[in-house]
Design a protein around this motif. Structure first.
Motif, PDB file in Angstrom:
ATOM      1  N   UNK A 122      27.603 -30.116 -24.537  1.00 30.99           N
ATOM      2  CA  UNK A 122      26.090 -30.285 -24.138  1.00 30.99           C
ATOM      3  C   UNK A 122      25.761 -29.661 -22.754  1.00 30.99           C
ATOM      4  N   UNK A 123      26.515 -29.623 -21.949  1.00 27.97           N
ATOM      5  CA  UNK A 123      26.129 -29.272 -20.403  1.00 27.97           C
ATOM      6  C   UNK A 123      26.993 -27.987 -20.066  1.00 27.97           C
ATOM      7  N   UNK A 124      27.952 -27.384 -20.788  1.00 25.25           N
ATOM      8  CA  UNK A 124      28.388 -26.177 -20.324  1.00 25.25           C
ATOM      9  C   UNK A 124      29.217 -26.482 -19.287  1.00 25.25           C
ATOM     10  N   UNK A 125      29.796 -27.691 -18.931  1.00 26.17           N
ATOM     11  CA  UNK A 125      30.566 -28.179 -17.717  1.00 26.17           C
ATOM     12  C   UNK A 125      31.862 -28.615 -18.293  1.00 26.17           C
ATOM     13  N   UNK A 126      32.827 -28.404 -17.458  1.00 23.20           N
ATOM     14  CA  UNK A 126      34.051 -29.391 -17.559  1.00 23.20           C
ATOM     15  C   UNK A 126      34.580 -30.061 -16.265  1.00 23.20           C
ATOM     16  N   UNK A 127      34.861 -31.225 -16.618  1.00 31.38           N
ATOM     17  CA  UNK A 127      35.000 -32.352 -15.282  1.00 31.38           C
ATOM     18  C   UNK A 127      36.082 -31.697 -14.588  1.00 31.38           C
ATOM     19  N   UNK A 128      36.130 -31.813 -13.197  1.00 31.86           N
ATOM     20  CA  UNK A 128      37.135 -31.527 -12.253  1.00 31.86           C
ATOM     21  C   UNK A 128      37.182 -32.574 -11.494  1.00 31.86           C
ATOM     22  N   UNK A 129      36.619 -33.833 -11.573  1.00 32.89           N
ATOM     23  CA  UNK A 129      36.499 -34.783 -10.714  1.00 32.89           C
ATOM     24  C   UNK A 129      38.015 -35.675 -10.945  1.00 32.89           C
ATOM     25  N   UNK A 130      38.600 -36.240  -9.985  1.00 34.11           N
ATOM     26  CA  UNK A 130      39.826 -37.083 -10.091  1.00 34.11           C
ATOM     27  C   UNK A 130      39.246 -38.339 -10.474  1.00 34.11           C
ATOM     28  N   UNK A 131      40.274 -39.198 -11.018  1.00 38.10           N
ATOM     29  CA  UNK A 131      39.753 -40.908 -11.270  1.00 38.10           C
ATOM     30  C   UNK A 131      39.707 -41.322  -9.835  1.00 38.10           C
ATOM     31  N   UNK A 132      40.158 -41.299  -8.960  1.00 41.37           N
ATOM     32  CA  UNK A 132      39.868 -41.899  -7.406  1.00 41.37           C
ATOM     33  C   UNK A 132      38.388 -41.329  -6.904  1.00 41.37           C
ATOM     34  N   UNK A 133      38.420 -40.016  -7.115  1.00 41.15           N
ATOM     35  CA  UNK A 133      36.842 -39.332  -6.456  1.00 41.15           C
ATOM     36  C   UNK A 133      35.807 -40.009  -7.419  1.00 41.15           C
ATOM     37  N   UNK A 134      35.928 -40.027  -8.661  1.00 43.50           N
ATOM     38  CA  UNK A 134      34.970 -40.556  -9.846  1.00 43.50           C
ATOM     39  C   UNK A 134      34.693 -41.929  -9.314  1.00 43.50           C
ATOM     40  N   UNK A 135      35.591 -42.884  -9.028  1.00 43.28           N
ATOM     41  CA  UNK A 135      35.392 -44.375  -8.846  1.00 43.28           C
ATOM     42  C   UNK A 135      34.539 -44.349  -7.394  1.00 43.28           C
ATOM     43  N   UNK A 136      34.989 -43.505  -6.514  1.00 43.94           N
ATOM     44  CA  UNK A 136      34.424 -43.668  -5.218  1.00 43.94           C
ATOM     45  C   UNK A 136      32.823 -43.185  -5.212  1.00 43.94           C
ATOM     46  N   UNK A 137      32.827 -42.080  -6.027  1.00 51.50           N
ATOM     47  CA  UNK A 137      31.300 -41.611  -6.157  1.00 51.50           C
ATOM     48  C   UNK A 137      30.524 -42.860  -7.038  1.00 51.50           C
ATOM     49  N   UNK A 138      30.844 -43.381  -7.843  1.00 56.86           N
ATOM     50  CA  UNK A 138      30.338 -44.537  -8.591  1.00 56.86           C
ATOM     51  C   UNK A 138      30.027 -45.747  -7.767  1.00 56.86           C
ATOM     52  N   UNK A 139      31.070 -46.055  -7.002  1.00 54.93           N
ATOM     53  CA  UNK A 139      30.839 -47.025  -6.044  1.00 54.93           C
ATOM     54  C   UNK A 139      29.693 -46.678  -4.973  1.00 54.93           C
ATOM     55  N   UNK A 140      29.537 -45.528  -4.416  1.00 61.15           N
ATOM     56  CA  UNK A 140      28.644 -45.100  -3.538  1.00 61.15           C
ATOM     57  C   UNK A 140      27.318 -44.998  -4.180  1.00 61.15           C
ATOM     58  N   UNK A 141      27.156 -44.731  -5.540  1.00 56.02           N
ATOM     59  CA  UNK A 141      25.951 -44.654  -6.173  1.00 56.02           C
ATOM     60  C   UNK A 141      25.370 -46.105  -6.471  1.00 56.02           C
ATOM     61  N   UNK A 142      26.291 -47.120  -6.884  1.00 58.57           N
ATOM     62  CA  UNK A 142      25.717 -48.398  -7.173  1.00 58.57           C
ATOM     63  C   UNK A 142      25.473 -48.812  -5.743  1.00 58.57           C
ATOM     64  N   UNK A 143      26.153 -48.566  -4.804  1.00 58.59           N
ATOM     65  CA  UNK A 143      25.742 -49.580  -3.497  1.00 58.59           C
ATOM     66  C   UNK A 143      24.287 -49.198  -3.271  1.00 58.59           C
ATOM     67  N   UNK A 144      23.960 -47.944  -3.404  1.00 58.38           N
ATOM     68  CA  UNK A 144      22.804 -47.436  -2.923  1.00 58.38           C
ATOM     69  C   UNK A 144      21.673 -47.727  -3.748  1.00 58.38           C
ATOM     70  N   UNK A 145      21.873 -48.284  -4.801  1.00 62.12           N
ATOM     71  CA  UNK A 145      20.937 -48.753  -5.771  1.00 62.12           C
ATOM     72  C   UNK A 145      20.877 -50.346  -5.736  1.00 62.12           C
ATOM     73  N   UNK A 146      21.506 -50.946  -4.997  1.00 63.32           N
ATOM     74  CA  UNK A 146      21.361 -52.586  -4.879  1.00 63.32           C
ATOM     75  C   UNK A 146      20.243 -52.819  -3.921  1.00 63.32           C
TER      76      UNK A 146
END
Length: 80
Positions: free
Chosen positions: A54-78
């Motif tokens: 669908x997006x022509x992209x392959x994920x290169x984010x590690x589990x730790x990086x992905x969780x960190x990005x998710x936490x940052x995004x969620x904290x900015x929307x609270x």
């Protein structure tokens, strides 16, 4: 559409639990290992092909990086 979320490499449940509890400063949870039951899935890997197509992209984010990005995004929307 619904897509699988993954890192492009397999992780055991124990790794994921450790990464999530660490990232979100959660208390450790006891992990109880039991014998496999008839019909239990031995291994489950998420297929990222639908996202890649669908997006022509392959994920290169590690589990730790992905969780960190998710936490940052969620904290900015609270709402404060």
């Amino acid at each position: 559409s619904i897509f699988n979320g993954g890192t492009g490499r397999p992780h055991i449940s124990k790794e994921i639990i450790k990464a999530v509890t660490s990232q979100f400063d959660l208390p450790e949870v006891p992990i109880l290992f039991q014998p496999r039951r008839l019909g239990d899935v031995r291994c489950s890997l998420l297929d990222m092909a639908k996202f890649e197509k669908a997006y022509g992209l392959r994920c290169h984010t590690t589990l730790t990086e992905g969780l960190k990005k998710y936490a940052e995004q969620e904290s900015s929307t609270v709402a404060v």
